[in-house]
Design a protein around this motif. Sequence first.
Motif, mmCIF file in Angstrom:
data_model
loop_
_atom_site.group_PDB
_atom_site.id
_atom_site.type_symbol
_atom_site.label_atom_id
_atom_site.label_comp_id
_atom_site.label_asym_id
_atom_site.label_seq_id
_atom_site.Cartn_x
_atom_site.Cartn_y
_atom_site.Cartn_z
ATOM 1 N N VAL A 102 0.911 -1.221 0.076
ATOM 2 C CA VAL A 102 0.087 -0.053 -0.120
ATOM 3 C C VAL A 102 0.784 1.035 -0.159
ATOM 4 O O VAL A 102 1.975 1.282 0.601
ATOM 5 C CB VAL A 102 -0.762 0.084 1.306
ATOM 6 C CG1 VAL A 102 -1.913 -1.157 1.167
ATOM 7 C CG2 VAL A 102 -0.093 -0.166 2.530
ATOM 8 N N ASP A 103 0.302 2.424 -0.470
ATOM 9 C CA ASP A 103 1.134 3.460 -0.605
ATOM 10 C C ASP A 103 0.475 4.452 0.566
ATOM 11 O O ASP A 103 -0.763 5.134 0.291
ATOM 12 C CB ASP A 103 0.859 4.284 -2.024
ATOM 13 C CG ASP A 103 1.874 5.358 -2.329
ATOM 14 O OD1 ASP A 103 2.345 6.022 -1.345
ATOM 15 O OD2 ASP A 103 2.152 5.558 -3.569
ATOM 16 N N LEU A 106 -0.251 8.312 -0.914
ATOM 17 C CA LEU A 106 -1.108 8.572 -2.188
ATOM 18 C C LEU A 106 -2.092 9.644 -2.155
ATOM 19 O O LEU A 106 -2.173 10.634 -2.898
ATOM 20 C CB LEU A 106 -1.683 6.943 -2.718
ATOM 21 C CG LEU A 106 -2.433 7.205 -3.998
ATOM 22 C CD1 LEU A 106 -1.441 7.561 -5.252
ATOM 23 C CD2 LEU A 106 -3.173 5.805 -4.332
ATOM 24 N N ASP A 107 -2.769 9.488 -1.164
ATOM 25 C CA ASP A 107 -3.868 10.328 -0.842
ATOM 26 C C ASP A 107 -3.362 11.986 -0.931
ATOM 27 O O ASP A 107 -3.831 12.818 -1.422
ATOM 28 C CB ASP A 107 -4.913 10.019 0.200
ATOM 29 C CG ASP A 107 -5.794 8.804 0.023
ATOM 30 O OD1 ASP A 107 -5.920 8.587 -1.461
ATOM 31 O OD2 ASP A 107 -6.042 8.192 1.010
ATOM 32 N N GLU A 127 -10.950 8.696 -13.709
ATOM 33 C CA GLU A 127 -10.770 7.572 -12.562
ATOM 34 C C GLU A 127 -10.475 6.095 -13.325
ATOM 35 O O GLU A 127 -11.159 5.984 -14.240
ATOM 36 C CB GLU A 127 -11.772 7.425 -11.793
ATOM 37 C CG GLU A 127 -12.166 8.684 -10.843
ATOM 38 C CD GLU A 127 -10.920 8.752 -9.866
ATOM 39 O OE1 GLU A 127 -10.327 7.824 -9.546
ATOM 40 O OE2 GLU A 127 -10.804 10.193 -9.808
ATOM 41 N N ARG A 135 -6.900 -0.749 -2.184
ATOM 42 C CA ARG A 135 -5.682 -0.390 -2.671
ATOM 43 C C ARG A 135 -4.444 -1.368 -2.696
ATOM 44 O O ARG A 135 -3.692 -1.309 -3.587
ATOM 45 C CB ARG A 135 -5.156 0.735 -1.576
ATOM 46 C CG ARG A 135 -6.050 1.859 -1.683
ATOM 47 C CD ARG A 135 -5.971 2.889 -3.286
ATOM 48 N NE ARG A 135 -6.628 3.879 -3.213
ATOM 49 C CZ ARG A 135 -6.732 5.266 -2.662
ATOM 50 N NH1 ARG A 135 -5.347 5.140 -1.976
ATOM 51 N NH2 ARG A 135 -7.326 6.200 -2.742
ATOM 52 N N GLN A 136 -4.481 -2.302 -1.856
ATOM 53 C CA GLN A 136 -3.404 -3.377 -2.146
ATOM 54 C C GLN A 136 -3.440 -4.246 -3.184
ATOM 55 O O GLN A 136 -2.356 -4.848 -3.764
ATOM 56 C CB GLN A 136 -3.370 -4.187 -0.701
ATOM 57 C CG GLN A 136 -4.241 -5.198 -0.636
ATOM 58 C CD GLN A 136 -5.553 -4.432 0.321
ATOM 59 O OE1 GLN A 136 -5.483 -3.192 0.409
ATOM 60 N NE2 GLN A 136 -6.249 -5.516 1.091
ATOM 61 N N LEU A 138 -4.093 -2.877 -5.969
ATOM 62 C CA LEU A 138 -3.672 -1.791 -7.212
ATOM 63 C C LEU A 138 -2.251 -1.389 -7.166
ATOM 64 O O LEU A 138 -1.957 -0.332 -7.862
ATOM 65 C CB LEU A 138 -4.597 -0.656 -7.013
ATOM 66 C CG LEU A 138 -6.356 -1.067 -7.214
ATOM 67 C CD1 LEU A 138 -7.041 0.263 -6.928
ATOM 68 C CD2 LEU A 138 -6.617 -1.603 -8.725
ATOM 69 N N ILE A 143 -4.412 4.612 -10.997
ATOM 70 C CA ILE A 143 -5.758 4.845 -10.721
ATOM 71 C C ILE A 143 -6.400 5.885 -11.102
ATOM 72 O O ILE A 143 -7.571 6.065 -11.181
ATOM 73 C CB ILE A 143 -5.798 4.679 -9.205
ATOM 74 C CG1 ILE A 143 -5.324 5.671 -8.498
ATOM 75 C CG2 ILE A 143 -5.502 3.277 -8.741
ATOM 76 C CD1 ILE A 143 -5.667 5.915 -6.824
ATOM 77 N N GLY A 159 -0.661 6.459 -9.621
ATOM 78 C CA GLY A 159 -1.440 5.259 -8.769
ATOM 79 C C GLY A 159 -0.270 4.982 -7.321
ATOM 80 O O GLY A 159 0.579 5.448 -7.358
ATOM 81 N N PRO A 160 -0.847 3.980 -6.773
ATOM 82 C CA PRO A 160 0.096 3.371 -5.531
ATOM 83 C C PRO A 160 1.454 2.919 -6.242
ATOM 84 O O PRO A 160 1.559 2.154 -7.116
ATOM 85 C CB PRO A 160 -0.811 2.278 -5.233
ATOM 86 C CG PRO A 160 -2.181 2.278 -5.505
ATOM 87 C CD PRO A 160 -2.066 2.967 -6.936
#
Length: 334
Positions: A102-103, A106-107, A127, A135-136, A138, A143, A159-160
């Motif tokens: 996960v990132d 990202l947000d 999107e 998210r994991q 992706l 995204i 994306g992540p």
Amino acid sequence: MQTAKPRLNKVNQGHPRPPQLYFHCTDRSAIKTSNLPDRIKVALHNVSFAHPFLISLRYQRTFNAGWATSMGIIYKNPSLVEVICELHWELTPVAIPPNMGVDPFLDVIRADLTPRLNAAGFVNSQELAHPQVPRQFLAWQPIVRFAPAPDTWPKIQLGPGIFTVNMAGPNYTGWPDFQPAVDSAVGALIESFPTPEKFLRLKSLQLKYLNAFTNKHDYQTYAQFASTYLGLKSVLPSAFIERIGVTAAEISTNSQTKLPISTPSDSYITVQVSEGLVNQTPGCVLQLAVEKTSKTEPKQIMPWFREANIAAREAFQSLATPRLIELMRPEEKR
């Protein structure tokens, strides 16, 4: 690697994924058994070693000396489908699914990057993933896509753990014209990344040139085109081919060859050739990708892309035969 009836590979602009057919060249003896054209083999045998077991690919216009190699050359009958500058960074690992992550930024990155890109003219966003997908699942997949308008280029994807700048082949007029967009986009990413010198842990840089050759390049069959215009040969023993009762021109050889290069440093180039569909028309797909997978500081990103572009250009001009270059109708950019 090869197959009598290779699986077709569709060419889709945005995030192409050619077949994973692999041959890794690490020394001179491996070159002899590869299906690279003879002119490439000769050049690689004559270049110096950057390391006792790593072959330098700096053959520098050995075969197409008669063709201009300046950045001012454009092709009136081009094969280019898309150019992709791609950055991957490390993610926080998760147990399930394996090899994913996960990132955590990202947000934050997206919230800060969006207005920066809007101010630069990338006001349209699309999107690319359903919001309910975890998210994991992706990891290292775009995204969201930014563009000046839905049907205009370049496009920027986030994306992540991934950031790309994409340019469609028909709109590509050379690296000098594309580089400012890449430089601006990468700069916006770095400015949006929380403490990039500490948390932006780049795992790879990639520059990809996706080409597709069709009947406008004298494509008749994959075997005919790959043999005549790219010099690809079967890697099967001659005795086996004779026993089966086929000629070399009837054999379709999909290929992926990976070579270390000395410039840019700590990088390698991958040449992928396969049969494919280009706008529903049979053709030959050629992807040249330069990649670095060692540690890279943010300030080193754009110098690396500049050197990678030179390496990719020289590789293409050495792989394509003079006859193919002539069919592409090169001329000085005005």
